[in-house]
Design a protein around this motif. Sequence first.
Motif, short mmCIF file in Angstrom:
data_model
loop_
_atom_site.label_atom_id
_atom_site.label_comp_id
_atom_site.label_asym_id
_atom_site.label_seq_id
_atom_site.Cartn_x
_atom_site.Cartn_y
_atom_site.Cartn_z
N LEU A 159 0.78 -1.05 0.16
CA LEU A 159 0.01 -0.13 0.04
C LEU A 159 0.78 1.41 -0.14
CD1 LEU A 159 -3.00 1.75 0.04
CD2 LEU A 159 -2.88 0.98 2.48
N VAL A 160 1.93 1.65 0.74
CA VAL A 160 2.85 2.39 0.88
C VAL A 160 3.03 2.77 -0.21
CG1 VAL A 160 4.57 3.21 2.73
CG2 VAL A 160 3.06 2.87 3.30
N ASP A 161 4.15 1.45 -0.94
CA ASP A 161 4.79 1.51 -2.30
C ASP A 161 3.36 2.29 -3.32
OD1 ASP A 161 6.77 0.63 -1.56
OD2 ASP A 161 6.51 -1.12 -2.45
N LEU A 162 2.39 2.12 -3.55
CA LEU A 162 1.43 2.12 -4.93
C LEU A 162 1.38 4.26 -4.01
CD1 LEU A 162 -1.52 -0.27 -4.27
CD2 LEU A 162 -0.34 0.04 -6.61
N ILE A 163 1.12 4.89 -2.62
CA ILE A 163 1.10 5.64 -2.08
C ILE A 163 2.20 6.58 -2.32
CG2 ILE A 163 0.67 7.46 -0.26
CD1 ILE A 163 -1.08 5.43 0.68
N GLN A 164 3.52 6.00 -2.67
CA GLN A 164 4.51 6.87 -3.12
C GLN A 164 4.58 6.50 -4.97
OE1 GLN A 164 5.58 8.22 -0.72
NE2 GLN A 164 6.84 7.36 0.22
N ASP A 165 3.83 5.63 -5.28
CA ASP A 165 4.41 6.46 -6.72
C ASP A 165 3.23 7.30 -7.45
OD1 ASP A 165 6.04 4.35 -6.72
OD2 ASP A 165 4.46 2.80 -7.56
N ILE A 166 2.47 7.90 -6.52
CA ILE A 166 1.08 9.07 -6.97
C ILE A 166 2.30 10.35 -7.26
CG2 ILE A 166 -0.40 9.92 -6.64
CD1 ILE A 166 -1.44 7.07 -4.47
N ASP A 167 2.00 10.39 -8.35
CA ASP A 167 2.52 11.91 -8.60
C ASP A 167 1.38 13.33 -7.85
OD1 ASP A 167 4.80 11.25 -9.89
OD2 ASP A 167 3.68 11.00 -11.90
N LEU A 168 2.44 14.46 -7.06
CA LEU A 168 1.88 15.15 -6.85
C LEU A 168 1.94 16.42 -7.57
CD1 LEU A 168 2.56 15.24 -2.98
CD2 LEU A 168 0.60 14.22 -4.32
N ASP A 169 1.27 17.70 -7.21
CA ASP A 169 1.66 19.11 -8.55
C ASP A 169 2.87 18.88 -8.17
OD1 ASP A 169 -1.49 19.46 -7.50
OD2 ASP A 169 -1.00 18.50 -9.31
#
Length: 213
Positions: free
Chosen positions: A190-200
């Motif tokens: 789950l942490v890996d998926l969240i870390q892969d999400i791009d922010l602005d």
Amino acid sequence: MSLEVDVRKLDLFNTMAKEGSSTVADHLEQLTGVPAAVRTSQINFLDIGDVKTHMGDAERVGIYVELTEAPGGYVLFVLDPTDARHLVGQMMGGVGSGDDGDGFTDMERSGLQEIGNILTSGFIDGWANVLDTTIDMGTPQLLFDRTPAIIDDMGGWPRSDLVFVIDSHIVSKDTDIDLTVYTFPELQALVDLIQDIDLDTDVAEDSTPADVW
């Protein structure tokens, strides 16, 4: 195992809890025709040994499904048996009689299985939208037992000492249905998926050690 998450992404945990639970409430309303709402949605990080204590020791109807893609783990819906009977009765137009040993007819059990399939699909779709991915799942399983026994029957617990638990209460006031959703994903995945999400902004460039958790 690294569970560092950029501080600006921590709100995604809350967003996942709200999105998944809200989707379930919408599906519940479509199934029964009765308005449903999310009453509470809490996030807990528990030691694996504390999960049963957190969930209590009452007779419950459990509907669980295994996530076969990241983040893996389980989604578990828990209802009081009376609430489960009300829910399936609403969906079936009040049909249901001649119980078997656990108080549910074959028709009611089939209805609960169908409800479990629809609700788990909705919950996982809500998560997938937040994580910007697809998440496949297995076939929902139906159990009638005390909560600790339901947890034992699920088996295959996430491989970590900590468990990420979203505890959401979804209430349909007109029928007094109180549905609780517990989720037990593989925490590292789950942490890996969240870390892969791009922010602005560029996370790698703008973050400092003090900005991660």
